[in-house]
Design an enzyme around this catalytic site. Structure first.
Site, PDB file in Angstrom:
ATOM      1  N   TYR A 154       0.831  -1.148   0.030  1.00 17.02           N
ATOM      2  CA  TYR A 154       0.175   0.113   0.042  1.00 17.02           C
ATOM      3  C   TYR A 154       0.985   1.385  -0.180  1.00 17.02           C
ATOM      4  O   TYR A 154       0.735   2.371  -0.830  1.00 17.02           O
ATOM      5  CB  TYR A 154      -0.880   0.179   1.082  1.00 17.02           C
ATOM      6  CG  TYR A 154      -1.900   1.060   1.354  1.00 17.02           C
ATOM      7  CD1 TYR A 154      -2.982   1.062   0.249  1.00 17.02           C
ATOM      8  CD2 TYR A 154      -1.886   2.187   2.201  1.00 17.02           C
ATOM      9  CE1 TYR A 154      -4.145   2.038   0.313  1.00 17.02           C
ATOM     10  CE2 TYR A 154      -2.861   3.345   2.159  1.00 17.02           C
ATOM     11  CZ  TYR A 154      -3.814   2.899   1.078  1.00 17.02           C
ATOM     12  OH  TYR A 154      -4.704   4.298   1.178  1.00 17.02           O
ATOM     13  N   LYS A 158       1.173   3.812  -3.157  1.00 12.25           N
ATOM     14  CA  LYS A 158       0.660   5.292  -2.915  1.00 12.25           C
ATOM     15  C   LYS A 158       1.755   6.135  -3.156  1.00 12.25           C
ATOM     16  O   LYS A 158       1.816   7.333  -3.832  1.00 12.25           O
ATOM     17  CB  LYS A 158      -0.066   5.447  -1.494  1.00 12.25           C
ATOM     18  CG  LYS A 158      -1.357   4.640  -1.399  1.00 12.25           C
ATOM     19  CD  LYS A 158      -2.434   5.536  -2.446  1.00 12.25           C
ATOM     20  CE  LYS A 158      -3.963   4.632  -2.205  1.00 12.25           C
ATOM     21  NZ  LYS A 158      -4.718   5.319  -3.025  1.00 12.25           N
TER      22      LYS A 158
HETATM   23  N1  LIG Z   1     -10.306   4.944   4.716  1.00  8.63           N
HETATM   24  C1  LIG Z   1      -9.254   5.542   4.811  1.00  8.63           C
HETATM   25  O1  LIG Z   1      -8.792   5.721   6.152  1.00  8.63           O
HETATM   26  C2  LIG Z   1      -8.088   5.873   3.859  1.00  8.63           C
HETATM   27  C3  LIG Z   1      -7.094   6.661   4.258  1.00  8.63           C
HETATM   28  C4  LIG Z   1      -6.230   7.100   3.188  1.00  8.63           C
HETATM   29  C5  LIG Z   1      -6.308   7.049   1.840  1.00  8.63           C
HETATM   30  N2  LIG Z   1      -7.615   6.303   1.334  1.00  8.63           N
HETATM   31  C6  LIG Z   1      -7.786   6.209  -0.004  1.00  8.63           C
HETATM   32  O2  LIG Z   1      -9.230   6.736  -0.209  1.00  8.63           O
HETATM   33  C7  LIG Z   1      -9.519   5.818  -1.548  1.00  8.63           C
HETATM   34  C8  LIG Z   1     -11.058   5.298  -1.096  1.00  8.63           C
HETATM   35  O3  LIG Z   1     -10.680   4.358   0.070  1.00  8.63           O
HETATM   36  P1  LIG Z   1     -11.903   3.677   0.977  1.00  8.63           P
HETATM   37  O4  LIG Z   1     -11.699   3.853   2.159  1.00  8.63           O
HETATM   38  O5  LIG Z   1     -13.356   4.358   0.275  1.00  8.63           O
HETATM   39  O6  LIG Z   1     -11.738   2.204   0.471  1.00  8.63           O
HETATM   40  P2  LIG Z   1     -12.838   0.996   0.306  1.00  8.63           P
HETATM   41  O7  LIG Z   1     -13.863   1.306   1.237  1.00  8.63           O
HETATM   42  O8  LIG Z   1     -11.926  -0.350   0.516  1.00  8.63           O
HETATM   43  O9  LIG Z   1     -13.465   1.180  -1.053  1.00  8.63           O
HETATM   44  C9  LIG Z   1     -12.555   0.861  -2.412  1.00  8.63           C
HETATM   45  C10 LIG Z   1     -13.009   1.087  -3.519  1.00  8.63           C
HETATM   46  O10 LIG Z   1     -12.042   0.826  -4.854  1.00  8.63           O
HETATM   47  C11 LIG Z   1     -12.631  -0.075  -5.389  1.00  8.63           C
HETATM   48  N3  LIG Z   1     -11.569  -0.942  -6.183  1.00  8.63           N
HETATM   49  C12 LIG Z   1     -10.606  -1.781  -5.730  1.00  8.63           C
HETATM   50  N4  LIG Z   1     -10.022  -2.557  -6.397  1.00  8.63           N
HETATM   51  C13 LIG Z   1     -10.489  -1.883  -7.817  1.00  8.63           C
HETATM   52  C14 LIG Z   1     -10.178  -2.218  -9.102  1.00  8.63           C
HETATM   53  N5  LIG Z   1      -9.335  -3.141  -9.309  1.00  8.63           N
HETATM   54  N6  LIG Z   1     -10.782  -1.550 -10.102  1.00  8.63           N
HETATM   55  C15 LIG Z   1     -11.991  -0.895  -9.758  1.00  8.63           C
HETATM   56  N7  LIG Z   1     -12.396  -0.505  -8.554  1.00  8.63           N
HETATM   57  C16 LIG Z   1     -11.650  -1.113  -7.282  1.00  8.63           C
HETATM   58  C17 LIG Z   1     -13.727  -1.013  -4.645  1.00  8.63           C
HETATM   59  O11 LIG Z   1     -14.592  -1.680  -5.585  1.00  8.63           O
HETATM   60  P3  LIG Z   1     -15.225  -3.090  -5.009  1.00  8.63           P
HETATM   61  O12 LIG Z   1     -16.241  -2.828  -4.266  1.00  8.63           O
HETATM   62  O13 LIG Z   1     -15.517  -3.772  -6.137  1.00  8.63           O
HETATM   63  O14 LIG Z   1     -13.925  -3.897  -4.390  1.00  8.63           O
HETATM   64  C18 LIG Z   1     -14.308  -0.022  -3.869  1.00  8.63           C
HETATM   65  O15 LIG Z   1     -15.187   0.753  -4.401  1.00  8.63           O
HETATM   66  C19 LIG Z   1      -8.679   5.188  -1.714  1.00  8.63           C
HETATM   67  O16 LIG Z   1      -7.573   5.548  -2.669  1.00  8.63           O
HETATM   68  C20 LIG Z   1      -7.767   4.786  -0.601  1.00  8.63           C
HETATM   69  O17 LIG Z   1      -6.299   4.579  -0.660  1.00  8.63           O
HETATM   70  C21 LIG Z   1      -8.309   5.704   2.443  1.00  8.63           C
END
Ligand SMILES: NC(=O)c1ccc[n+]([C@@H]2O[C@H](COP(=O)([O-])OP(=O)(O)OC[C@H]3O[C@@H](n4cnc5c(N)ncnc54)[C@H](OP(=O)(O)O)[C@@H]3O)[C@@H](O)[C@H]2O)c1
Length: 232
Positions: A154, A158
């Site tokens: 990860y 990133k």
């Molecule tokens: N949550 C945090 O604390 C946090 C912190 C820092 C950064 N971020 C960033 O914020 C963004 C959103 O995170 P989140 O927390 O909402 O994550 P999440 O709940 O795990 O959701 C991930 C999303 O990405 C989609 N995805 C994964 N692999 C994919 C692929 N190969 N092609 C197309 N779509 C794909 C998933 O689709 P499926 O449902 O089909 O798997 C889901 O819609 C990400 O970039 C993450 O790195 C999050």
């Protein structure tokens, strides 16, 4: 930069949000649609996205690791101006340090995925008003801020996304584009887990406040969810 809450704009914009079926992508779609913007939401499984029907202007299938899926998506929106691309979809989770093959999956989704999409929809973005590329990254991709190690796949993917975004910023600045990476905070989603610091609603309101204020002077920035600069 200054930050307000939410993304209101006098002009309704057309915005692509990837990974829109859950987590931050779903809430980005909800808040952008509520403020009158036209969201082109992408998901991996359209037949499992009924909950997006009333939120998104339209829903498209997109698996960011598959070039043919990216090409099909781009073909489906050919000729339409897009104002903002939000590359949100990503692969999270803790990777065993020695599972090197799995690291390729992280790079493929988190770094190459956003770049594939930028390349594919660049003509649409060129035709848009804002010419804005927002790659959702993470503080975990900051080399300087890394105090605890771990999460090899990860973190490294990133960091790669950050570099790719800086490259895009340099490549496209002459064409009036603004390309940034934004850290959305530690958020209560499937990826962030239940112990995270903030809700999706709070994160997205703040991130959209930042996005709403972005201009060419922010090109190539790594921004926190309150709009302050993060170390690379
Ligand atoms: N949550 C945090 O604390 C946090 C912190 C820092 C950064 N971020 C960033 O914020 C963004 C959103 O995170 P989140 O927390 O909402 O994550 P999440 O709940 O795990 O959701 C991930 C999303 O990405 C989609 N995805 C994964 N692999 C994919 C692929 N190969 N092609 C197309 N779509 C794909 C998933 O689709 P499926 O449902 O089909 O798997 C889901 O819609 C990400 O970039 C993450 O790195 C999050």
């Amino acid at each position: 930069m200054e930050c307000s809450v939410g993304y209101d704009s006098a002009m309704n914009q057309t915005i692509i949000v990837t990974g829109a079926n859950r987590g931050l992508g779903l809430e980005l779609t909800r808040q952008l649609s509520r403020t009158g913007h036209e969201v082109i939401a992408t998901v991996r499984k359209v037949d499992e996205a009924d909950h997006l029907a009333d939120l998104a202007h339209e829903i498209h299938e997109l698996e960011v690791t598959r070039p043919e899926s990216v090409a099909a998506f781009a073909a489906s929106i050919k000729g339409r101006p897009i104002d903002v691309l939000i590359n949100n979809a990503a692969l999270g989770g803790v990777l065993e340090q020695h599972d090197l093959e799995k690291m390729l999956d992280y790079f493929n989704v988190n770094a190459l995925g956003p770049l594939r999409l930028v390349r594919a929809v660049l003509p649409n973005l060129r035709a848009g008003q804002r010419k804005l590329i927002v790659n959702i990254s993470s503080k975990m991709g900051s080399i300087e801020a890394n105090q605890s190690g771990g999460s090899y796949g990860y973190r490294a993917s990133k960091a790669a996304l950050n570099m790719i975004t800086k490259n895009l910023a340099l490549e496209l600045e002459g064409d009036g584009f603004t390309s940034v990476v934004i850290h959305p905070g530690w958020v209560k989603t499937d990826m962030g887990g239940p112990n995270a610091q903030i809700t999706v609603e709070e994160s997205v309101a703040s991130v959209l406040g930042v996005i709403g204020q972005l201009s060419e002077k922010d090109n190539g920035s790594f921004l926190d969810l309150d709009g302050t600069m993060l170390p690379w």
